[in-house]
Design an enzyme around this catalytic site. Sequence first.
Site, PDB file in Angstrom:
ATOM      1  N   LEU A   1     -14.280 -21.002  58.089  1.00  0.00           N
ATOM      2  CA  LEU A   1     -15.453 -21.642  57.497  1.00  0.00           C
ATOM      3  C   LEU A   1     -16.649 -20.707  57.324  1.00  0.00           C
ATOM      4  O   LEU A   1     -17.587 -21.051  56.601  1.00  0.00           O
ATOM      5  CB  LEU A   1     -15.864 -22.869  58.325  1.00  0.00           C
ATOM      6  CG  LEU A   1     -14.782 -23.955  58.471  1.00  0.00           C
ATOM      7  CD1 LEU A   1     -15.357 -25.163  59.205  1.00  0.00           C
ATOM      8  CD2 LEU A   1     -14.218 -24.362  57.116  1.00  0.00           C
TER       9      LEU A   1
ATOM     10  N   ASP B   1      -3.997 -11.995  50.514  1.00  0.00           N
ATOM     11  CA  ASP B   1      -4.481 -11.166  51.612  1.00  0.00           C
ATOM     12  C   ASP B   1      -3.414 -10.244  52.185  1.00  0.00           C
ATOM     13  O   ASP B   1      -3.526  -9.798  53.321  1.00  0.00           O
ATOM     14  CB  ASP B   1      -5.058 -12.045  52.727  1.00  0.00           C
ATOM     15  CG  ASP B   1      -4.011 -12.989  53.321  1.00  0.00           C
ATOM     16  OD1 ASP B   1      -2.854 -12.976  52.840  1.00  0.00           O
ATOM     17  OD2 ASP B   1      -4.351 -13.745  54.256  1.00  0.00           O
TER      18      ASP B   1
ATOM     19  N   CYS C   1      -8.632  -8.852  57.241  1.00  0.00           N
ATOM     20  CA  CYS C   1      -9.856  -9.571  57.583  1.00  0.00           C
ATOM     21  C   CYS C   1      -9.732 -10.326  58.900  1.00  0.00           C
ATOM     22  O   CYS C   1     -10.715 -10.478  59.623  1.00  0.00           O
ATOM     23  CB  CYS C   1     -10.219 -10.548  56.458  1.00  0.00           C
ATOM     24  SG  CYS C   1     -10.692  -9.741  54.930  1.00  0.00           S
TER      25      CYS C   1
END
Length: 236
Positions: free
Chosen positions: A69, A128, A186
């Site tokens: 989020l 990703d 990430c």
Amino acid sequence: MKNEDVFARYSRQIFIEEIGLEGQRKIMNAKVLVIGAGGLGGSVIQYLAAAGVGKLGVADFDEVELHNLNRQTIHNENSIGISKVKSAEEFVKKLNHQVKFIGIEQKINEANAEEIISGFDIIIDGSDNFKTRYLVNDVCVKLKKPLVYGSILGFSGQVAIFNCNGSKNLRDIFPEPPFDENLPDCDSLGVLGALPGIVGSMMANLTLKIITDLPLHLNQLTLIDTLEWRFHTIDF
């Protein structure tokens, strides 16, 4: 949608001389596939939906988690535990009910990539991992589909258009993926939440330029360093 409603909703795009009504019609007739509904994909999704892209496909196999989020702003606390595709669909319907959302709750792989990609005009890679990136690139080359590419890590990002109007593709600048598939991403090194918004907005902008036949700078890779606030363009 009635003509007057179209103008009222999209007037600030239509007012741009290079877009106009004809450009808006092209946007509303476009079929775009976004691969990945995370940080990059989410940012792309919201701006393409706002612009009125006619058919917006979203492919993702993951569920929303709390740690998403900080950067995946189409999702919210109520989305935790549900699929990112369903969360994205809810976001799009609330933003622009005229957009036809096509949810694809699958992982893009060698068995389904060609069938999925063939149904769209433009492909946006917000994945990703290197395996998916190279697979999507190779299928886009085979099917002659323009590919909008973006990647992020930490404070840095990259953006490019591949395989558009005869331009070069991912393998022309990076011939092979890194040998080590366990390279940090990430999830392990992190990303500042606003970075996907910056890079994703650039990807959405390039997509709209492709749709509306605006001038493009092809065979270029844009490098974004938001820590030092530097932007570089490399020709390849």
